[in-house]
Scaffold this motif. Structure first.
Motif: not given
Length: 277
Positions: A153-159, A181-183
């Motif tokens: 499980s990969v988390l993309v911390a988006w800005k 994958v979670t954004i």
């Protein structure tokens, strides 16, 4: 895109097992070469003597540093001998950050440890806080508690910033191997949520065109909750083994003083973090 060369930065007087394990797994997954790097300088004491006695002290100190660097090489060789592929060692009597930053030109990604002290010893340690802002390569921070490279499980911390865009592109090889994958985006106070969601949706669509299925999510934090705390909650919810994020400084004049979320990501102990600046 792939990772053809993985570089791992080792440090004196610190645990290197986690970063060696993560770097070795990364090299295996992508059939990449692995390069170990380390450097240190002898730091003379504040009180000093002169003449032959001074030179003897310097010679003894430098010999000690060379022995400890040789020990790091032995640790690197032992960790990589059964992994196959090309393994290379580079070390020097130099300031660690300067040496590692120079060697970064030959790598696609750098693996480092986390939790560097607030006032790190520039003679003995290439701090991840220095590397992430200056290397020109993505930095994969492997905390000491990590025992393997968990890409389930990969988390993309988006800005919506250039740094975050670079981070997602740099992480693409690993995102392709991830199961989930979670954004996640954290809206600014009084920000337009529809604009934030449109941005996250665009990133998910871009990833889909690269063969990565991702779920978009807008964080719902308490009014006084910090962005780092909100990010930690989401990471726990999705059981993230890796967080992908852009790295930021407080200002363009003092970029080595990291912003709040970047500081948290470099020093947290539960998950690997890929950072790009």
């Amino acid at each position: 895109m792939t990772y053809a060369t993985v570089m791992v930065s080792l440090a004196l007087d610190q645990s290197n097992e986690a970063r060696l394990q993560v770097a070795g797994e990364l090299a295996e997954r992508f059939e990449a070469a692995i390069v170990g790097v380390a450097a240190a300088q002898f730091a003379p004491p504040l009180y000093f003597t002169d003449g032959a006695e001074a030179q003897a002290l310097i010679d003894e100190g430098e010999a000690s540093v060379k022995r400890r660097l040789a020990g790091l090489e032995a640790q690197f060789r032992a960790a990589t001998k059964n992994r196959g592929g090309h393994a290379e060692w580079r070390s020097a009597m130099d300031f660690p950050a300067r040496f590692v930053l120079a060697q970064a030109r030959c790598a696609d990604i750098i693996v480092s440890g986390g939790q560097s002290p607030a006032f790190s010893d520039a003679f003995a340690l290439a701090s991840p806080k220095d590397l992430v802002m200056q290397a020109g390569r993505p930095l994969l921070v492997a905390p000491d508690r990590v025992t393997w490279l968990d890409l389930r499980s990969v988390l993309v911390a988006w800005k919506d910033t250039p740094e975050a865009r670079r981070a997602v592109a740099d992480a693409l090889p690993m995102l392709r191997k991830a199961r989930d994958v979670t954004i996640a985006a954290i809206p600014e106070r009084d920000g337009d949520r529809s604009v934030v969601m449109a941005g996250v949706t665009d990133v998910a669509a871009w990833l889909a065109r690269h063969g990565v299925t991702a779920t978009a999510r807008i964080c719902e934090g308490a009014r006084n909750e910090t962005a780092a705390a909100q990010l930690e909650k989401v990471a726990g919810d999705v059981d993230a083994g890796l967080i992908v994020a852009g790295a930021y400084g407080h200002s363009r004049f003092r970029e080595l003083i990291l912003g709040g979320v970047t500081q948290y990501l470099v020093t947290q102990t539960a998950r690997c973090v890929l950072l790009s600046h």
